[in-house]
Design a protein around this motif. Structure first.
Motif, PDB file in Angstrom:
ATOM      1  N   PRO A  71      59.215  23.053  30.940  1.00  0.00           N
ATOM      2  CA  PRO A  71      57.731  23.193  30.565  1.00  0.00           C
ATOM      3  C   PRO A  71      57.533  23.675  29.511  1.00  0.00           C
ATOM      4  O   PRO A  71      58.248  24.604  28.640  1.00  0.00           O
ATOM      5  CB  PRO A  71      57.494  24.061  31.919  1.00  0.00           C
ATOM      6  CG  PRO A  71      58.633  24.175  32.755  1.00  0.00           C
ATOM      7  CD  PRO A  71      59.947  24.152  32.141  1.00  0.00           C
ATOM      8  N   VAL A  72      56.479  23.309  28.811  1.00  0.00           N
ATOM      9  CA  VAL A  72      55.847  23.993  27.483  1.00  0.00           C
ATOM     10  C   VAL A  72      55.360  25.128  27.811  1.00  0.00           C
ATOM     11  O   VAL A  72      54.640  25.261  28.695  1.00  0.00           O
ATOM     12  CB  VAL A  72      54.796  23.048  27.051  1.00  0.00           C
ATOM     13  CG1 VAL A  72      53.866  23.581  25.804  1.00  0.00           C
ATOM     14  CG2 VAL A  72      55.372  21.558  26.470  1.00  0.00           C
ATOM     15  N   THR A  73      55.915  26.191  27.066  1.00  0.00           N
ATOM     16  CA  THR A  73      55.536  27.510  27.330  1.00  0.00           C
ATOM     17  C   THR A  73      55.364  28.564  25.998  1.00  0.00           C
ATOM     18  O   THR A  73      55.997  27.703  24.884  1.00  0.00           O
ATOM     19  CB  THR A  73      56.535  28.453  28.348  1.00  0.00           C
ATOM     20  OG1 THR A  73      57.772  28.467  27.695  1.00  0.00           O
ATOM     21  CG2 THR A  73      56.471  27.919  29.704  1.00  0.00           C
ATOM     22  N   VAL A  74      54.805  29.397  25.839  1.00  0.00           N
ATOM     23  CA  VAL A  74      54.980  30.263  24.653  1.00  0.00           C
ATOM     24  C   VAL A  74      56.348  30.498  24.249  1.00  0.00           C
ATOM     25  O   VAL A  74      57.292  30.659  25.207  1.00  0.00           O
ATOM     26  CB  VAL A  74      54.367  31.820  24.811  1.00  0.00           C
ATOM     27  CG1 VAL A  74      54.642  32.593  23.769  1.00  0.00           C
ATOM     28  CG2 VAL A  74      53.002  31.480  25.088  1.00  0.00           C
ATOM     29  N   GLY A  75      56.775  30.042  23.003  1.00  0.00           N
ATOM     30  CA  GLY A  75      57.952  29.996  22.481  1.00  0.00           C
ATOM     31  C   GLY A  75      58.821  28.649  22.183  1.00  0.00           C
ATOM     32  O   GLY A  75      59.785  28.511  21.612  1.00  0.00           O
ATOM     33  N   SER A  76      58.049  27.611  22.896  1.00  0.00           N
ATOM     34  CA  SER A  76      58.667  26.233  22.908  1.00  0.00           C
ATOM     35  C   SER A  76      58.467  25.964  21.380  1.00  0.00           C
ATOM     36  O   SER A  76      57.578  26.373  20.613  1.00  0.00           O
ATOM     37  CB  SER A  76      57.505  25.275  23.662  1.00  0.00           C
ATOM     38  OG  SER A  76      57.914  25.673  25.018  1.00  0.00           O
ATOM     39  N   THR A  86      59.006  23.595  11.332  1.00  0.00           N
ATOM     40  CA  THR A  86      59.413  23.791  12.813  1.00  0.00           C
ATOM     41  C   THR A  86      58.203  24.614  13.250  1.00  0.00           C
ATOM     42  O   THR A  86      57.926  25.854  12.831  1.00  0.00           O
ATOM     43  CB  THR A  86      60.476  24.712  12.753  1.00  0.00           C
ATOM     44  OG1 THR A  86      61.693  23.910  12.359  1.00  0.00           O
ATOM     45  CG2 THR A  86      60.836  25.102  14.308  1.00  0.00           C
ATOM     46  N   TYR A  87      57.467  24.006  14.186  1.00  0.00           N
ATOM     47  CA  TYR A  87      56.358  24.574  14.898  1.00  0.00           C
ATOM     48  C   TYR A  87      56.714  25.470  16.213  1.00  0.00           C
ATOM     49  O   TYR A  87      57.673  24.926  17.186  1.00  0.00           O
ATOM     50  CB  TYR A  87      55.286  23.567  15.217  1.00  0.00           C
ATOM     51  CG  TYR A  87      54.367  23.256  14.200  1.00  0.00           C
ATOM     52  CD1 TYR A  87      53.114  24.156  14.224  1.00  0.00           C
ATOM     53  CD2 TYR A  87      54.582  22.395  13.231  1.00  0.00           C
ATOM     54  CE1 TYR A  87      52.242  23.672  13.178  1.00  0.00           C
ATOM     55  CE2 TYR A  87      53.693  21.974  12.049  1.00  0.00           C
ATOM     56  CZ  TYR A  87      52.628  22.733  12.117  1.00  0.00           C
ATOM     57  OH  TYR A  87      51.740  22.542  11.337  1.00  0.00           O
ATOM     58  N   THR A  88      56.027  26.600  16.645  1.00  0.00           N
ATOM     59  CA  THR A  88      56.424  27.377  17.557  1.00  0.00           C
ATOM     60  C   THR A  88      55.128  27.526  18.248  1.00  0.00           C
ATOM     61  O   THR A  88      53.959  27.920  17.781  1.00  0.00           O
ATOM     62  CB  THR A  88      56.966  28.746  17.426  1.00  0.00           C
ATOM     63  OG1 THR A  88      58.238  28.388  16.764  1.00  0.00           O
ATOM     64  CG2 THR A  88      57.240  29.672  18.450  1.00  0.00           C
ATOM     65  N   LEU A  89      54.915  27.248  19.539  1.00  0.00           N
ATOM     66  CA  LEU A  89      53.775  27.872  20.334  1.00  0.00           C
ATOM     67  C   LEU A  89      53.797  29.217  20.525  1.00  0.00           C
ATOM     68  O   LEU A  89      54.844  29.745  21.307  1.00  0.00           O
ATOM     69  CB  LEU A  89      53.738  26.973  21.676  1.00  0.00           C
ATOM     70  CG  LEU A  89      52.739  27.247  22.748  1.00  0.00           C
ATOM     71  CD1 LEU A  89      51.268  27.050  22.362  1.00  0.00           C
ATOM     72  CD2 LEU A  89      52.865  26.620  24.082  1.00  0.00           C
ATOM     73  N   GLU A  90      52.771  30.010  19.967  1.00  0.00           N
ATOM     74  CA  GLU A  90      53.001  31.362  19.857  1.00  0.00           C
ATOM     75  C   GLU A  90      52.024  32.027  20.790  1.00  0.00           C
ATOM     76  O   GLU A  90      52.414  33.062  21.039  1.00  0.00           O
ATOM     77  CB  GLU A  90      52.325  31.747  18.508  1.00  0.00           C
ATOM     78  CG  GLU A  90      53.383  31.493  17.330  1.00  0.00           C
ATOM     79  CD  GLU A  90      54.151  32.497  16.696  1.00  0.00           C
ATOM     80  OE1 GLU A  90      53.921  33.586  16.736  1.00  0.00           O
ATOM     81  OE2 GLU A  90      55.230  32.199  16.210  1.00  0.00           O
ATOM     82  N   GLU A  91      51.064  31.088  21.350  1.00  0.00           N
ATOM     83  CA  GLU A  91      49.972  31.845  22.382  1.00  0.00           C
ATOM     84  C   GLU A  91      49.462  30.475  23.077  1.00  0.00           C
ATOM     85  O   GLU A  91      48.900  29.656  22.357  1.00  0.00           O
ATOM     86  CB  GLU A  91      48.956  32.647  21.437  1.00  0.00           C
ATOM     87  CG  GLU A  91      47.792  33.099  22.383  1.00  0.00           C
ATOM     88  CD  GLU A  91      46.684  34.004  21.614  1.00  0.00           C
ATOM     89  OE1 GLU A  91      45.553  33.916  22.255  1.00  0.00           O
ATOM     90  OE2 GLU A  91      46.844  34.261  20.381  1.00  0.00           O
TER      91      GLU A  91
END
Length: 145
Positions: free
Chosen positions: A44-49, A65-70
């Motif tokens: 699942p896509v979550t913070v840290g993906s 490189t992109y990170t989902l931070e919030e």
């Protein structure tokens, strides 16, 4: 640091918009500069993906490189990094009738010698902001029931 911000409305509700935008792999559809965006992890896509993003703007190719931070019910923050820049994409989503109001902000911080390009980049990123608003609106409207 060049910053571009746009506020606009779409027909899709926040419950649809937030998870769609949190999955940065969808940037291929809504970001006119993105050529390819591939998830680095799974599940699942979550913070840290994270995602590997290849973009081309004004003929210049770059990879970040992109990170989902919030991710909350009304906010998505994605941060892309490489040696020359950090791109922070902040998406604030609020209910607007049956749809959503979106404030999209992109802050670009250049590193090292690339800092010299910041004044010129501001002009370029204003156009990119207009193109992104148009394309994102079309894509999100198509997600509305």
């Amino acid at each position: 640091m060049p910053t571009v911000s746009r506020t606009f409305s779409v027909d899709a509700a926040p419950a649809v918009v937030v998870p769609y935008l949190a999955d940065f792999g969808n940037a291929e559809q809504w970001d006119p500069g993105t050529e390819k965006c591939t998830r680095n992890d799974s599940g699942p896509v979550t913070v840290g993906s994270t995602w590997h993003n290849s973009s081309k703007i004004a003929g210049v190719s770059t990879e970040l490189t992109y990170t989902l931070e919030e991710q909350t019910d009304h906010r998505v923050v994605l941060v892309g990094r490489n040696d020359t820049a950090t791109s922070t994409e902040i998406l604030e989503i609020t209910p607007d009738g049956a749809g959503s109001s979106i404030t999209y902000t992109n802050e670009i911080e250049f590193h090292g010698a690339a800092k010299l390009a910041a004044p010129l980049a501001k002009v370029l990123f204003e156009k990119v902001g207009n193109d992104t608003e148009k394309q994102m609106t079309e894509v999100l409207n198509a997600l509305a029931p």
